[in-house]
Design a protein around this motif. Structure first.
Motif, PDB file in Angstrom:
ATOM      1  N   SER A   1       0.807  -1.205   0.000  1.00 55.40           N
ATOM      2  CA  SER A   1       0.000   0.000   0.000  1.00 55.40           C
ATOM      3  C   SER A   1       0.857   1.279   0.000  1.00 55.40           C
ATOM      4  O   SER A   1       0.560   2.246  -0.720  1.00 55.40           O
ATOM      5  CB  SER A   1      -0.908  -0.054   1.229  1.00 55.40           C
ATOM      6  OG  SER A   1      -1.756   1.017   1.248  1.00 55.40           O
ATOM      7  N   GLU A   2       1.940   1.298   0.776  1.00 53.05           N
ATOM      8  CA  GLU A   2       2.805   2.476   0.809  1.00 53.05           C
ATOM      9  C   GLU A   2       3.597   2.619  -0.502  1.00 53.05           C
ATOM     10  O   GLU A   2       3.890   3.730  -0.934  1.00 53.05           O
ATOM     11  CB  GLU A   2       3.761   2.427   2.000  1.00 53.05           C
ATOM     12  CG  GLU A   2       3.115   2.850   3.310  1.00 53.05           C
ATOM     13  CD  GLU A   2       2.633   4.310   3.309  1.00 53.05           C
ATOM     14  OE1 GLU A   2       1.387   4.511   3.211  1.00 53.05           O
ATOM     15  OE2 GLU A   2       3.462   5.233   3.390  1.00 53.05           O
ATOM     16  N   ASP A   3       3.950   1.479  -1.111  1.00 52.92           N
ATOM     17  CA  ASP A   3       4.608   1.549  -2.430  1.00 52.92           C
ATOM     18  C   ASP A   3       3.688   2.230  -3.447  1.00 52.92           C
ATOM     19  O   ASP A   3       4.151   2.993  -4.302  1.00 52.92           O
ATOM     20  CB  ASP A   3       4.947   0.154  -2.967  1.00 52.92           C
ATOM     21  CG  ASP A   3       5.953  -0.590  -2.108  1.00 52.92           C
ATOM     22  OD1 ASP A   3       6.805   0.067  -1.484  1.00 52.92           O
ATOM     23  OD2 ASP A   3       5.881  -1.837  -2.084  1.00 52.92           O
ATOM     24  N   VAL A   4       2.400   1.906  -3.361  1.00 55.40           N
ATOM     25  CA  VAL A   4       1.425   2.517  -4.279  1.00 55.40           C
ATOM     26  C   VAL A   4       1.447   4.034  -4.096  1.00 55.40           C
ATOM     27  O   VAL A   4       1.494   4.807  -5.061  1.00 55.40           O
ATOM     28  CB  VAL A   4       0.001   1.962  -4.029  1.00 55.40           C
ATOM     29  CG1 VAL A   4      -1.044   2.787  -4.774  1.00 55.40           C
ATOM     30  CG2 VAL A   4      -0.067   0.500  -4.443  1.00 55.40           C
ATOM     31  N   TYR A   5       1.452   4.452  -2.827  1.00 55.73           N
ATOM     32  CA  TYR A   5       1.484   5.899  -2.537  1.00 55.73           C
ATOM     33  C   TYR A   5       2.749   6.530  -3.099  1.00 55.73           C
ATOM     34  O   TYR A   5       2.687   7.537  -3.811  1.00 55.73           O
ATOM     35  CB  TYR A   5       1.395   6.118  -1.023  1.00 55.73           C
ATOM     36  CG  TYR A   5       1.701   7.538  -0.611  1.00 55.73           C
ATOM     37  CD1 TYR A   5       0.815   8.588  -0.896  1.00 55.73           C
ATOM     38  CD2 TYR A   5       2.898   7.853   0.043  1.00 55.73           C
ATOM     39  CE1 TYR A   5       1.109   9.897  -0.537  1.00 55.73           C
ATOM     40  CE2 TYR A   5       3.193   9.160   0.406  1.00 55.73           C
ATOM     41  CZ  TYR A   5       2.303  10.175   0.119  1.00 55.73           C
ATOM     42  OH  TYR A   5       2.604  11.472   0.465  1.00 55.73           O
ATOM     43  N   TYR A   6       3.908   5.942  -2.801  1.00 60.56           N
ATOM     44  CA  TYR A   6       5.167   6.572  -3.224  1.00 60.56           C
ATOM     45  C   TYR A   6       5.363   6.515  -4.735  1.00 60.56           C
ATOM     46  O   TYR A   6       5.936   7.437  -5.327  1.00 60.56           O
ATOM     47  CB  TYR A   6       6.356   5.957  -2.476  1.00 60.56           C
ATOM     48  CG  TYR A   6       6.519   6.581  -1.109  1.00 60.56           C
ATOM     49  CD1 TYR A   6       7.078   7.844  -0.977  1.00 60.56           C
ATOM     50  CD2 TYR A   6       6.060   5.923   0.030  1.00 60.56           C
ATOM     51  CE1 TYR A   6       7.200   8.444   0.260  1.00 60.56           C
ATOM     52  CE2 TYR A   6       6.177   6.517   1.282  1.00 60.56           C
ATOM     53  CZ  TYR A   6       6.751   7.785   1.388  1.00 60.56           C
ATOM     54  OH  TYR A   6       6.858   8.385   2.617  1.00 60.56           O
ATOM     55  N   SER A   7       4.919   5.448  -5.397  1.00 57.90           N
ATOM     56  CA  SER A   7       5.054   5.412  -6.856  1.00 57.90           C
ATOM     57  C   SER A   7       4.193   6.499  -7.487  1.00 57.90           C
ATOM     58  O   SER A   7       4.625   7.183  -8.431  1.00 57.90           O
ATOM     59  CB  SER A   7       4.705   4.031  -7.425  1.00 57.90           C
ATOM     60  OG  SER A   7       3.400   3.668  -7.088  1.00 57.90           O
ATOM     61  N   ALA A   8       2.996   6.698  -6.939  1.00 55.91           N
ATOM     62  CA  ALA A   8       2.121   7.757  -7.477  1.00 55.91           C
ATOM     63  C   ALA A   8       2.675   9.143  -7.138  1.00 55.91           C
ATOM     64  O   ALA A   8       2.615  10.065  -7.957  1.00 55.91           O
ATOM     65  CB  ALA A   8       0.710   7.601  -6.924  1.00 55.91           C
ATOM     66  N   LEU A   9       3.239   9.267  -5.933  1.00 60.92           N
ATOM     67  CA  LEU A   9       3.765  10.569  -5.502  1.00 60.92           C
ATOM     68  C   LEU A   9       4.923  11.012  -6.405  1.00 60.92           C
ATOM     69  O   LEU A   9       4.944  12.146  -6.904  1.00 60.92           O
ATOM     70  CB  LEU A   9       4.236  10.459  -4.046  1.00 60.92           C
ATOM     71  CG  LEU A   9       4.704  11.749  -3.367  1.00 60.92           C
ATOM     72  CD1 LEU A   9       3.563  12.756  -3.256  1.00 60.92           C
ATOM     73  CD2 LEU A   9       5.269  11.448  -1.973  1.00 60.92           C
ATOM     74  N   LEU A  10       5.856  10.112  -6.633  1.00 60.75           N
ATOM     75  CA  LEU A  10       7.023  10.446  -7.444  1.00 60.75           C
ATOM     76  C   LEU A  10       6.615  10.793  -8.882  1.00 60.75           C
ATOM     77  O   LEU A  10       7.087  11.774  -9.462  1.00 60.75           O
ATOM     78  CB  LEU A  10       7.993   9.262  -7.442  1.00 60.75           C
ATOM     79  CG  LEU A  10       9.474   9.571  -7.524  1.00 60.75           C
ATOM     80  CD1 LEU A  10       9.920  10.539  -6.442  1.00 60.75           C
ATOM     81  CD2 LEU A  10      10.291   8.289  -7.425  1.00 60.75           C
ATOM     82  N   ALA A  11       5.727   9.991  -9.435  1.00 63.36           N
ATOM     83  CA  ALA A  11       5.274  10.245 -10.809  1.00 63.36           C
ATOM     84  C   ALA A  11       4.481  11.542 -10.897  1.00 63.36           C
ATOM     85  O   ALA A  11       4.605  12.292 -11.873  1.00 63.36           O
ATOM     86  CB  ALA A  11       4.440   9.071 -11.307  1.00 63.36           C
ATOM     87  N   ALA A  12       3.669  11.817  -9.887  1.00 60.34           N
ATOM     88  CA  ALA A  12       2.887  13.059  -9.894  1.00 60.34           C
ATOM     89  C   ALA A  12       3.809  14.273  -9.768  1.00 60.34           C
ATOM     90  O   ALA A  12       3.553  15.328 -10.361  1.00 60.34           O
ATOM     91  CB  ALA A  12       1.863  13.049  -8.768  1.00 60.34           C
ATOM     92  N   MET A  13       4.889  14.134  -9.003  1.00 63.39           N
ATOM     93  CA  MET A  13       5.871  15.227  -8.905  1.00 63.39           C
ATOM     94  C   MET A  13       6.528  15.479 -10.268  1.00 63.39           C
ATOM     95  O   MET A  13       6.689  16.629 -10.688  1.00 63.39           O
ATOM     96  CB  MET A  13       6.934  14.875  -7.851  1.00 63.39           C
ATOM     97  CG  MET A  13       6.402  14.958  -6.430  1.00 63.39           C
ATOM     98  SD  MET A  13       7.437  14.074  -5.210  1.00 63.39           S
ATOM     99  CE  MET A  13       8.978  14.948  -5.306  1.00 63.39           C
ATOM    100  N   HIS A  14       6.883  14.393 -10.945  1.00 64.00           N
ATOM    101  CA  HIS A  14       7.453  14.540 -12.295  1.00 64.00           C
ATOM    102  C   HIS A  14       6.447  15.205 -13.230  1.00 64.00           C
ATOM    103  O   HIS A  14       6.805  16.063 -14.038  1.00 64.00           O
ATOM    104  CB  HIS A  14       7.838  13.168 -12.872  1.00 64.00           C
ATOM    105  CG  HIS A  14       9.045  12.574 -12.217  1.00 64.00           C
ATOM    106  ND1 HIS A  14       9.231  11.219 -12.083  1.00 64.00           N
ATOM    107  CD2 HIS A  14      10.121  13.142 -11.634  1.00 64.00           C
ATOM    108  CE1 HIS A  14      10.374  10.995 -11.457  1.00 64.00           C
ATOM    109  NE2 HIS A  14      10.931  12.135 -11.172  1.00 64.00           N
ATOM    110  N   ALA A  15       5.195  14.772 -13.131  1.00 65.95           N
ATOM    111  CA  ALA A  15       4.145  15.333 -13.989  1.00 65.95           C
ATOM    112  C   ALA A  15       4.021  16.834 -13.755  1.00 65.95           C
ATOM    113  O   ALA A  15       3.986  17.623 -14.707  1.00 65.95           O
ATOM    114  CB  ALA A  15       2.818  14.633 -13.723  1.00 65.95           C
TER     115      ALA A  15
END
Ligand SMILES: [Zn+2]
Length: 440
Positions: free
Chosen positions: A103-117
């Motif tokens: 569950s935390e991996d899901v959060y961090y993968s989305a967070l990093l990609a959203a920051m790039h976006a």
């Protein structure tokens, strides 16, 4: 309510009159654009003012198909022999990666990609999520990441029968209800489906029934590889769009993704049902899948959008890939330049306006205050005739200095000041090897 004034910009409004305003200003209150024009700076007393320094100013970009969960695949080589085809690629890499996420991996993968976006000027993401080891509540983790960055998102969970029949149905239903019952328009929901090749009849029936009862659109991969067409034909004796039509999946709120192998009859069905088709040229090329007949689809009247499919979070490069793609396909140096730009800037906006309540994608009063200021001062004339040249040859390589999403400055001089970027990167660097170990 906070207010923000942007001054001294080359405004590319993409509004109904397609206005280009030199030395223009934008006044924002809360999450909404109030005024756009060449009004005097003293007209509004704003809490904050941003001097665009003669740079181009335009609406935030929209990603019409992403997989934020794919972030930790960067640099990873799956164990075993290399995939020889699309199906092996799914089995060897993507279905192992998504199953390895907690569950935390899901959060961090989305967070990093959203920051790039955000750093690439994207302010709205239509995402297609899968994390079978923690499907329940996973869309809340993606939402949490998008909210932490400040972006808008339309989320869904990828239902398939690959692990267990109908895996993810409950998560879609829960999340669609959550968004439907909320007044907050930052997040929207669709009913996610993987593809016909991994969806049996019972699962499709259940998904269609629930999706229709909630008045939700569907978001599904279709005809990405010839195997999807072949499996559907062998099992059911139907073309892909006919099979979807049997279950009432097409419609004005439904997104079909890729469409490389759609025939003329299926394009007509896309058009007659007013469905949307989102293509991902870089991803298609990366997977060696072939070239989608985008120009033919447009001739059939299909609403075509563009996404990144998890390849990156950079949108302008997708429009660039799309027109180059079509010129290669047709061996014609005059094709698809305008169409690719319009798909990115107009069609992606129109797609969003079917999924969210608040309009976006134009610098116009009443629109969501999603505005970007690239580090790009045009040195040749900027107007309606020249803008697409600036977009594909200049802006595609220009960093974004400022990203304003929903009226908030989320990227300032290239940095996300409201987040501890160093701590997030450190956390991701710790997580990535553990995820890779679980795949091996
Ligand atoms: Zn995809």
């Amino acid at each position: 309510m906070s207010s923000l004034l942007i001054t001294n910009g080359h405004l590319v409004t993409l509004d109904a009159d397609n206005r280009f305003i030199e030395n223009g200003s934008i006044y924002i209150e809360g999450d909404q654009i109030i005024d756009v024009g060449d009004f005097a700076t003293g007209t509004y007393a704003a809490d904050h003012t941003i001097d665009a320094r003669g740079s181009l100013v335009m609406p935030g970009l929209i990603n019409a198909h992403h997989h934020l969960y794919s972030t930790f695949a960067r640099g990873f080589t799956p164990p075993g022999p290399p995939a020889l085809n699309f199906e092996q690629n799914l089995r060897n890499l993507w279905w192992k990666l998504d199953a390895a996420l907690d569950s935390e991996d899901v959060y961090y993968s989305a967070l990093l990609a959203a920051m790039h976006a955000a750093r690439a000027g994207c302010t709205t993401i239509i995402d297609h999520h899968a994390s079978p080891s923690c499907s329940d509540g996973s869309l809340d983790q993606v939402e949490r990441a998008l909210r932490d960055v400040g972006l808008s998102g339309c989320l869904c969970y990828e239902v398939s029968d690959r692990n267990r029949d109908g895996e993810g149905i409950e998560e879609n239903e829960r999340y669609i209800r959550k968004c439907r019952d909320s007044d907050d328009d930052q997040m929207a929901a669709m009913f996610g489906l993987h593809a016909l090749m991994t969806l049996g009849t019972k699962t499709l029936e259940r998904c269609a029934g629930i999706g229709h009862s909630l008045d939700a659109g569907f978001h599904v991969h279709a005809a990405e590889d010839a195997v999807d067409v072949q499996v559907t034909m062998q099992r059911y004796g139907r073309r892909i769009m006919d099979r979807f039509l049997d279950f009432g999946i097409p419609g004005p709120k439904t997104i079909f993704v890729h469409g490389i192998h759609f025939d003329s009859h299926e394009m007509d069905l896309l058009h007659s049902t007013d469905s949307m088709l989102v293509n991902n040229p870089e991803s298609n090329m990366n997977n060696g899948l072939g070239l989608a007949p985008i120009l033919v689809m447009l001739k059939h009247g299909v609403t075509v959008g563009v996404g990144t499919d998890g390849m990156s979070s950079h949108l302008i490069s997708q429009a660039r890939a799309m027109y180059l793609h079509q010129r290669t396909l047709h061996r014609d140096p005059n094709l698809a330049f305008v169409e690719a730009c319009e798909i990115l800037l107009h069609n992606n906006r129109n797609i969003c306006n079917r999924l969210f309540r608040k309009p976006r994608g134009s610098l116009a009063p009443g629109h969501l205050a999603d505005v970007i200021i690239p580090s790009y001062v045009p040195f040749t004339p900027l107007n309606a005739n020249t803008f697409y040249g600036h977009l594909l040859f200049g802006l595609s390589f220009a960093p974004v200095r400022t990203t304003i999403a929903r009226g908030q400055v989320v990227v300032d001089d290239g940095r996300l000041l409201h987040l501890d970027e160093e701590a997030i990167r450190a956390q991701c660097s710790e997580r990535a090897p553990r995820i890779w170990e679980r795949i091996n």
